[in-house]
Design a protein around this motif. Structure first.
Motif, mmCIF file in Angstrom:
data_model
loop_
_atom_site.group_PDB
_atom_site.id
_atom_site.type_symbol
_atom_site.label_atom_id
_atom_site.label_comp_id
_atom_site.label_asym_id
_atom_site.label_seq_id
_atom_site.Cartn_x
_atom_site.Cartn_y
_atom_site.Cartn_z
ATOM 1 N N ALA A 26 0.856 -1.186 0.000
ATOM 2 C CA ALA A 26 0.000 0.000 0.000
ATOM 3 C C ALA A 26 0.892 1.235 0.000
ATOM 4 C CB ALA A 26 -0.893 -0.012 1.233
ATOM 5 N N LEU A 27 0.392 2.325 -0.534
ATOM 6 C CA LEU A 27 1.156 3.568 -0.555
ATOM 7 C C LEU A 27 0.443 4.614 0.290
ATOM 8 C CD1 LEU A 27 2.109 3.893 -4.342
ATOM 9 C CD2 LEU A 27 3.579 3.172 -2.436
ATOM 10 N N LEU A 28 1.201 5.192 1.217
ATOM 11 C CA LEU A 28 0.674 6.284 2.023
ATOM 12 C C LEU A 28 1.355 7.557 1.527
ATOM 13 C CD1 LEU A 28 -1.255 6.715 4.403
ATOM 14 C CD2 LEU A 28 0.712 6.512 5.938
ATOM 15 N N HIS A 29 0.570 8.499 1.051
ATOM 16 C CA HIS A 29 1.140 9.676 0.382
ATOM 17 C C HIS A 29 0.738 10.943 1.116
ATOM 18 C CE1 HIS A 29 1.582 12.230 -3.498
ATOM 19 N NE2 HIS A 29 2.753 12.050 -2.934
ATOM 20 N N ASP A 30 1.736 11.755 1.450
ATOM 21 C CA ASP A 30 1.415 13.017 2.148
ATOM 22 C C ASP A 30 1.411 14.189 1.174
ATOM 23 O OD1 ASP A 30 4.024 13.542 1.570
ATOM 24 O OD2 ASP A 30 4.717 13.695 3.651
ATOM 25 N N GLY A 31 1.385 13.897 -0.111
ATOM 26 C CA GLY A 31 1.412 14.958 -1.121
ATOM 27 C C GLY A 31 2.823 15.129 -1.664
ATOM 28 N N GLY A 32 3.824 14.727 -0.876
ATOM 29 C CA GLY A 32 5.211 14.788 -1.330
ATOM 30 C C GLY A 32 5.820 13.400 -1.292
ATOM 31 N N GLU A 33 6.055 12.919 -0.048
ATOM 32 C CA GLU A 33 6.706 11.623 0.121
ATOM 33 C C GLU A 33 5.689 10.476 0.099
ATOM 34 O OE1 GLU A 33 10.191 11.188 0.659
ATOM 35 O OE2 GLU A 33 10.109 13.257 -0.104
ATOM 36 N N PHE A 34 6.181 9.327 -0.393
ATOM 37 C CA PHE A 34 5.386 8.106 -0.310
ATOM 38 C C PHE A 34 5.952 7.204 0.779
ATOM 39 C CE2 PHE A 34 4.418 9.320 -4.668
ATOM 40 C CZ PHE A 34 3.081 9.002 -4.766
ATOM 41 N N GLU A 35 5.078 6.621 1.591
ATOM 42 C CA GLU A 35 5.528 5.572 2.497
ATOM 43 C C GLU A 35 4.928 4.265 2.011
ATOM 44 O OE1 GLU A 35 5.249 4.106 7.125
ATOM 45 O OE2 GLU A 35 4.488 6.100 6.610
ATOM 46 N N GLU A 36 5.772 3.232 1.954
ATOM 47 C CA GLU A 36 5.336 1.947 1.430
ATOM 48 C C GLU A 36 4.955 1.028 2.582
ATOM 49 O OE1 GLU A 36 7.935 -0.934 -0.858
ATOM 50 O OE2 GLU A 36 7.448 0.575 -2.379
ATOM 51 N N LEU A 37 3.790 0.410 2.521
ATOM 52 C CA LEU A 37 3.351 -0.499 3.567
ATOM 53 C C LEU A 37 3.297 -1.908 2.982
ATOM 54 C CD1 LEU A 37 0.370 1.701 4.829
ATOM 55 C CD2 LEU A 37 2.750 1.789 5.569
ATOM 56 N N PRO A 38 4.327 -2.729 3.244
ATOM 57 C CA PRO A 38 4.394 -4.047 2.608
ATOM 58 C C PRO A 38 3.381 -5.031 3.187
ATOM 59 C CG PRO A 38 6.242 -3.751 4.101
ATOM 60 C CD PRO A 38 5.476 -2.464 4.124
ATOM 61 N N ALA A 39 3.300 -6.213 2.561
ATOM 62 C CA ALA A 39 2.346 -7.230 2.995
ATOM 63 C C ALA A 39 2.721 -7.763 4.376
ATOM 64 C CB ALA A 39 2.318 -8.368 1.983
ATOM 65 N N ASP A 40 1.711 -8.250 5.105
ATOM 66 C CA ASP A 40 1.912 -8.749 6.464
ATOM 67 C C ASP A 40 1.868 -10.270 6.527
ATOM 68 O OD1 ASP A 40 1.694 -6.038 7.853
ATOM 69 O OD2 ASP A 40 -0.151 -6.120 6.698
ATOM 70 N N GLY A 41 1.754 -10.925 5.384
ATOM 71 C CA GLY A 41 1.696 -12.379 5.381
ATOM 72 C C GLY A 41 1.478 -12.866 3.967
ATOM 73 N N PRO A 42 1.439 -14.207 3.789
ATOM 74 C CA PRO A 42 1.295 -14.767 2.445
ATOM 75 C C PRO A 42 -0.120 -14.576 1.893
ATOM 76 C CG PRO A 42 1.193 -16.502 4.068
ATOM 77 C CD PRO A 42 1.508 -15.252 4.822
ATOM 78 N N PRO A 43 -0.287 -14.765 0.592
ATOM 79 C CA PRO A 43 -1.628 -14.677 0.007
ATOM 80 C C PRO A 43 -2.582 -15.676 0.654
ATOM 81 C CG PRO A 43 0.030 -14.729 -1.712
ATOM 82 C CD PRO A 43 0.743 -14.990 -0.426
ATOM 83 N N LEU A 44 -3.856 -15.410 0.562
ATOM 84 C CA LEU A 44 -4.877 -16.296 1.125
ATOM 85 C C LEU A 44 -4.979 -17.567 0.279
ATOM 86 C CD1 LEU A 44 -7.658 -13.592 1.652
ATOM 87 C CD2 LEU A 44 -5.999 -14.423 3.343
ATOM 88 N N GLY A 45 -5.138 -18.702 0.954
ATOM 89 C CA GLY A 45 -5.362 -19.953 0.236
ATOM 90 C C GLY A 45 -4.095 -20.744 -0.015
ATOM 91 N N VAL A 46 -2.975 -20.312 0.578
ATOM 92 C CA VAL A 46 -1.715 -21.014 0.331
ATOM 93 C C VAL A 46 -1.324 -21.885 1.522
ATOM 94 C CG1 VAL A 46 0.723 -20.748 -0.196
ATOM 95 C CG2 VAL A 46 -0.930 -19.181 -1.216
ATOM 96 N N LEU A 47 -1.303 -21.267 2.710
ATOM 97 C CA LEU A 47 -0.857 -21.939 3.933
ATOM 98 C C LEU A 47 -1.975 -21.867 4.965
ATOM 99 C CD1 LEU A 47 2.748 -20.628 4.681
ATOM 100 C CD2 LEU A 47 2.010 -23.024 4.623
ATOM 101 N N ALA A 48 -2.529 -23.020 5.329
ATOM 102 C CA ALA A 48 -3.686 -23.000 6.224
ATOM 103 C C ALA A 48 -3.346 -22.370 7.576
ATOM 104 C CB ALA A 48 -4.213 -24.420 6.422
ATOM 105 N N GLU A 49 -2.098 -22.568 8.037
ATOM 106 C CA GLU A 49 -1.758 -22.095 9.379
ATOM 107 C C GLU A 49 -1.096 -20.708 9.361
ATOM 108 O OE1 GLU A 49 1.453 -24.802 7.819
ATOM 109 O OE2 GLU A 49 -0.724 -24.663 7.810
ATOM 110 N N ALA A 50 -1.189 -19.995 8.191
ATOM 111 C CA ALA A 50 -0.520 -18.695 8.071
ATOM 112 C C ALA A 50 -1.025 -17.719 9.134
ATOM 113 C CB ALA A 50 -0.765 -18.117 6.679
ATOM 114 N N GLU A 51 -0.096 -16.913 9.636
ATOM 115 C CA GLU A 51 -0.481 -15.845 10.569
ATOM 116 C C GLU A 51 -0.183 -14.518 9.908
ATOM 117 O OE1 GLU A 51 1.315 -16.353 14.349
ATOM 118 O OE2 GLU A 51 0.330 -18.284 14.703
ATOM 119 N N TYR A 52 -0.955 -13.528 10.274
ATOM 120 C CA TYR A 52 -0.800 -12.226 9.637
ATOM 121 C C TYR A 52 -0.517 -11.152 10.663
ATOM 122 C CZ TYR A 52 -2.582 -14.616 5.584
ATOM 123 O OH TYR A 52 -2.721 -15.495 4.552
#
Lengths: 112, 559
Positions: B313-339
């Motif tokens: 995700a991108l958080l934009h203050d009009g100048g700088e971008f802050e990048e918010l990466p994923a917190d876990g694997p895609p859904l449907g891959v690992l049943a015991e995945a934690e996020y």
């Protein structure tokens, strides 16, 4: 600045015609400028003086380009003389500033 | 047509001609191919005085199948290999076969006789073929009076074959068309149903906006937002792996699951974990879903966000971008995945969530827009209010080449500033008006502190736009009107030009290459080179066109 009158006057210097353009060259009369340049190229080299041009649009630029092409094909001298800041800016925008022979004054243009 | 030898017809030449004419007409008018062919084969059997007649067609696998059969033994469905038996030989050689004594002819396949007790004595078989070659065969067996088939009978059968081939061809063509129409209708229905699943846009100062652009009729992307009982807003965006119908079906399911689980307002990390567990239980075909979910509390300004393999995700203050990466694997891959999940204050920032279709947009034959490119687009339009900004970014993406479903979700509180009008002019479409218009525009831009060089270029761009309207949209000078509106919102200048000319197709407008030296066609390049973006679209009421151009001016130059 924008109150200068639109005018296009050709002056025969003997074997060389100076076309003086003044005012804001736009669609409403750029055809006159074109006709004057092409007429002058009929029997001599031409310098187009643009010192008092305060505005020029794409139709005005097109008139200058047509004159340039006509002069090249008929082997006549052709140049822009004392182009104003406003004209230079638009020529740069159109990437034509390196295409036209440009001269500071009519003496330099005639000397080529 | 050559004279037809008709000895075999018994009833004479006229009788045979009438039979052929009637049969041809019946086949030409055929609506139900099976019914018509059945009728035709029956009549051929009667006319030829044959005990049995059948029609074979070549199938996709290269086998020759009996499709119509009249006579004492029903061989419908019997399949022969190319070259097998009399029929197979007839199709393979694309040539009529005559068997005068079946018991002594090596071509004859006696299996059917052996199984059924039918006695084949004499066979006549002619190929059904079109311009591309054989498509089947027409066969008659045993004259009822015991006599043999001869060359004249073969001639008649050949004549009958031609209209039968035409009828078969027509029917196949019609069937294909009907099938295509049906698929098109159903896809359109699926598209509409999918679209109806997306939440309705909320007007006013609602802080969430979404756009979904399917690359084809149906989409594997989705977004959703809804109110939670505690007053917070929940939002979801997702992208199902793969394309096509199965991806679209999975999308529908996952969207429902996310909505169902999310309605109970679990923490985003728990929300994802629950949907993931359910999905792993039920989806085992290797498909997975990238998704991000979150909750926004307008009162506190806090956002909680969790991402399952979704693009950052991108958080934009009009100048700088802050990048918010994923917190876990895609859904449907690992049943015991934690996020994991994150919480932050939104403030006046803009939070962008986008499926990878937005960065996979092609900017050339193979070049992708990429994340940096998307940031660039967002930054270009940063000064616009959220709604027009999202529209402008989408407009840019559409102008490039979309190769995948593309979805954007924007979370941002509406900003306090309002656009204010700098200039509103209306004038007739005449070149002589332009000097006054330019003077007024220069004056308005000077009042905003726009630097003279930029001012002159903006004046030129607007002038070129107006003269294009005069010359091209209106087709010359006239007394119809052009309306120019110039507004400013924060550091964005918005120019709007309206005319009442017939709609201009924006696709026809392409700035030409400036590297070639020729007169004419410079107006559009001037506009494109000066403005940050421009769009031309028909007016909503259908009358006229609206050209919108934007230019961001540097904050340092004013205020």
């Amino acid at each position: 600045m924008s109150d200068s009158e639109n005018a296009c006057i050709s002056e025969d210097l003997g074997g060389y015609v100076l076309v003086r353009v003044c005012g804001e060259v736009d669609l409403s009369w750029s055809q006159q400028v074109r006709d004057a340049i092409l007429a002058a190229l009929g029997n001599s080299g031409v310098g187009v003086e643009l010192a008092r041009v305060t505005y020029i649009d794409s139709s005005g630029i097109a008139a200058l380009v047509e004159g340039f092409q006509r002069a090249r094909s008929s082997g006549r001298r052709y140049g822009l003389i004392a182009a104003s800041r406003q004209v230079l800016a638009v020529l740069q925008l159109a990437r034509l500033d390196k295409v036209f022979p440009m001269f500071a004054d009519v003496e330099a243009a005639r000397a080529t | 047509m050559n004279a037809v030898p008709l000895a075999a017809a018994g009833g004479g030449e006229r009788h045979a001609l009438r039979f052929l004419a009637e049969l041809s007409q019946a086949l030409a008018q055929s609506l139900d191919l099976r019914e018509t062919l059945e009728m035709a084969v029956t009549r051929i059997a009667d006319f030829m005085q044959a005990e049995a007649a059948s029609l074979f067609l070549l199938d996709h696998a290269g086998l020759i199948e009996c499709r119509i059969c009249v006579g004492p033994v029903d061989i419908t469905g019997l399949k022969l290999a190319m070259g097998q038996g009399v029929v197979g030989r007839c199709v393979a050689d694309n040539a009529t076969q005559i068997v005068r004594d079946a018991s002594r002819d090596a071509r004859v396949n006696m299996r059917v006789d052996a199984e059924t007790g039918f006695v084949t004595r004499s066979i006549l078989c002619t190929p059904l073929s079109n311009a591309r070659g054989p498509i089947g065969a027409l066969e008659v067996i045993n004259r009822r009076d015991g006599s043999l088939f001869d060359e004249d009978d073969a001639e008649i059968l050949r004549l009958v074959a031609a209209p039968a081939v035409l009828a078969i061809g027509n029917a196949q063509l019609a069937h294909g068309l009907v099938e295509q129409q049906r698929i098109k209708r159903e896809l359109e229905l699926a598209r509409r149903m999918q679209k109806s699943m997306l939440p309705k846009r909320r007007r006013g100062d609602f802080p969430i906006r979404g756009v979904n652009l399917p690359a084809h009729e149906i989409s594997g992307d989705f977004y959703d937002f809804f109110d939670l009982p505690d007053g917070r807003l929940a939002f979801v965006i997702g992208d199902v792996s793969g394309k096509g119908l199965d991806a679209a079906f999975l999308m529908v399911r996952v969207a429902s699951m996310l909505r169902w689980v999310g309605a109970h307002a679990p923490a985003p990390a728990v929300w994802l974990a629950q949907v993931n567990a359910e999905l792993c239980r039920t989806v085992q075909d290797g498909r997975f879903v990238c998704a991000a979910v979150g909750q926004y509390d307008r009162a506190s300004g806090k956002v909680r966000l969790a991402s399952a393999g979704f693009p950052p995700a991108l958080l934009h203050d009009g100048g700088e971008f802050e990048e918010l990466p994923a917190d876990g694997p895609p859904l449907g891959v690992l049943a015991e995945a934690e996020y994991g999940e994150r919480e932050f204050a939104l403030g006046q920032h803009a939070l962008y969530l986008f499926s990878d279709g937005a960065t996979d947009v092609r900017t050339g034959a193979t070049d992708r827009l990429g994340e940096a490119g998307l940031r660039g687009l967002i930054a270009r339009h940063a000064a616009l209010a959220p709604e027009p900004r999202l529209r402008a970014v989408i407009g840019d993406l559409k102008r490039l080449h979309l190769v995948d479903d593309t979805t954007l979700l924007l979370l941002q509180e509406p900003c306090g500033t309002q656009a204010h009008t700098l200039l509103a002019l209306e004038f007739p479409a005449q070149a002589a008006q332009m000097r006054t218009v330019r003077a007024a525009l220069r004056h308005a831009l000077d009042a905003q502190g726009v630097a003279p060089e930029l001012r002159d270029r903006l004046v030129l761009a607007v002038d070129e736009a107006c003269t294009n309207v005069i010359r091209h949209a209106y087709g010359g000078e006239c007394t119809r009107r052009i309306a120019l509106h110039v507004a400013r919102e924060r550091d964005m200048l918005a120019f709007e030009l309206r005319d009442q000319a017939p709609a201009v197709d924006p696709a026809c407008l392409k700035p030409r290459d400036l590297s070639e030296c020729r007169p004419g066609g410079l107006g559009l390049p001037f506009i494109a080179a000066t403005m940050d973006d421009w769009t031309l679209e028909p007016a909503v009421d259908g009358q006229g066109n609206i050209l919108r151009m934007h230019k961001r001016i540097d904050n340092g130059e004013h205020e």
